[in-house]
Motif scaffolding. Structure first.
Motif, PDB file in Angstrom:
ATOM      1  N   PHE A 278      72.783  35.409  15.727  1.00 31.55           N
ATOM      2  CA  PHE A 278      74.102  35.471  16.347  1.00 31.55           C
ATOM      3  C   PHE A 278      74.046  35.638  17.862  1.00 31.55           C
ATOM      4  O   PHE A 278      75.068  35.648  18.515  1.00 31.55           O
ATOM      5  CB  PHE A 278      74.951  36.564  15.705  1.00 31.55           C
ATOM      6  N   THR A 279      72.850  35.757  18.419  1.00 26.59           N
ATOM      7  CA  THR A 279      72.698  35.770  19.876  1.00 26.59           C
ATOM      8  C   THR A 279      72.351  34.378  20.411  1.00 26.59           C
ATOM      9  O   THR A 279      72.220  34.205  21.610  1.00 26.59           O
ATOM     10  CB  THR A 279      71.622  36.781  20.327  1.00 26.59           C
ATOM     11  N   ASP A 280      72.187  33.407  19.525  1.00 23.45           N
ATOM     12  CA  ASP A 280      71.961  32.029  19.946  1.00 23.45           C
ATOM     13  C   ASP A 280      73.221  31.530  20.643  1.00 23.45           C
ATOM     14  O   ASP A 280      74.328  31.657  20.119  1.00 23.45           O
ATOM     15  CB  ASP A 280      71.636  31.159  18.722  1.00 23.45           C
ATOM     16  N   LYS A 281      73.051  30.957  21.809  1.00 20.56           N
ATOM     17  CA  LYS A 281      74.195  30.545  22.633  1.00 20.56           C
ATOM     18  C   LYS A 281      75.102  29.556  21.913  1.00 20.56           C
ATOM     19  O   LYS A 281      76.325  29.674  21.949  1.00 20.56           O
ATOM     20  CB  LYS A 281      73.688  29.954  23.947  1.00 20.56           C
TER      21      LYS A 281
ATOM     22  N   ARG B  12      69.932  38.346  14.257  1.00 16.57           N
ATOM     23  CA  ARG B  12      69.393  37.870  15.537  1.00 16.57           C
ATOM     24  C   ARG B  12      69.891  36.478  15.895  1.00 16.57           C
ATOM     25  O   ARG B  12      69.976  36.126  17.062  1.00 16.57           O
ATOM     26  CB  ARG B  12      67.865  37.886  15.500  1.00 16.57           C
TER      27      ARG B  12
ATOM     28  N   ALA C 226      77.006  31.391  19.161  1.00 16.12           N
ATOM     29  CA  ALA C 226      78.003  32.281  19.750  1.00 16.12           C
ATOM     30  C   ALA C 226      79.222  31.501  20.237  1.00 16.12           C
ATOM     31  O   ALA C 226      80.361  31.873  19.946  1.00 16.12           O
ATOM     32  CB  ALA C 226      77.380  33.067  20.896  1.00 16.12           C
TER      33      ALA C 226
ATOM     34  N   VAL D 128      73.577  38.474  27.527  1.00 16.32           N
ATOM     35  CA  VAL D 128      73.308  37.673  26.347  1.00 16.32           C
ATOM     36  C   VAL D 128      74.639  37.299  25.711  1.00 16.32           C
ATOM     37  O   VAL D 128      75.458  38.161  25.422  1.00 16.32           O
ATOM     38  CB  VAL D 128      72.431  38.453  25.341  1.00 16.32           C
ATOM     39  N   GLU D 129      74.827  36.012  25.538  1.00 16.56           N
ATOM     40  CA  GLU D 129      76.037  35.566  24.850  1.00 16.56           C
ATOM     41  C   GLU D 129      75.788  35.717  23.357  1.00 16.56           C
ATOM     42  O   GLU D 129      74.751  35.321  22.848  1.00 16.56           O
ATOM     43  CB  GLU D 129      76.336  34.118  25.198  1.00 16.56           C
ATOM     44  N   LYS D 130      76.743  36.308  22.656  1.00 17.30           N
ATOM     45  CA  LYS D 130      76.587  36.517  21.226  1.00 17.30           C
ATOM     46  C   LYS D 130      77.942  36.453  20.545  1.00 17.30           C
ATOM     47  O   LYS D 130      78.982  36.509  21.195  1.00 17.30           O
ATOM     48  CB  LYS D 130      75.910  37.858  20.955  1.00 17.30           C
TER      49      LYS D 130
END
Length: 144
Positions: free
Chosen positions: A68-71, A66, A74, A25-27
């Motif tokens: 901040f895990t959106d690509k 949560r 990030a 997961v990109e964050k």
């Protein structure tokens, strides 16, 4: 003929197994350095500082984390900012953010590389709103 069959079988198995491996997961990378090192890192990378102010007691803060895990978020934040997270329950961090004018959590504070406040925003933001607030901060800094 057996070698070709074995080779194709191995390829099929590898592709099949890859579908079950979770993707990384990109964050947003939040640094947990001390405040002096955050400033030093921002100056050396020529980036602004982003401080996310949250409290574990706050359900809105937990929902915002949560995002901040959106690509898109990030990639944008990792490219433009040295990011860190301040805990509103930590006395020293709370004292610092209250001097910046933060009165509620969650809050986002954008500082220049010398740790001067450029922009702040309080409340819950979705991915698009977080990128928009960061763009505002970058534009303010550019116009100074």
């Amino acid at each position: 003929m057996r070698k070709i069959f074995f080779l194709w079988g191995a390829v099929v198995i590898v592709f099949f197994l890859q579908s079950f491996v979770p993707r990384a997961v990109e964050k947003v990378r939040f640094r947990q350095y001390n405040w002096t090192d955050i400033g030093r890192s921002a100056r050396s990378q020529n980036k602004m500082i982003f401080v996310l102010v949250t409290g574990d007691y706050c359900p809105t803060s937990n929902r915002m984390k949560r995002v901040f895990t959106d690509k898109r978020v990030a990639q944008f934040y990792n490219k433009n900012f040295v990011s860190t997270n301040f805990d509103a329950e930590n006395f020293i961090q709370n004292y610092r953010v209250s001097n910046w004018g933060v009165s509620a959590v969650p809050a986002m504070v954008f500082l220049d590389k010398n740790r001067n406040v450029i922009h702040k925003a309080e409340g819950l933001f979705d991915a698009q709103g977080m990128i928009r607030e960061a763009e505002i901060a970058l534009e303010i800094k550019q116009n100074k």
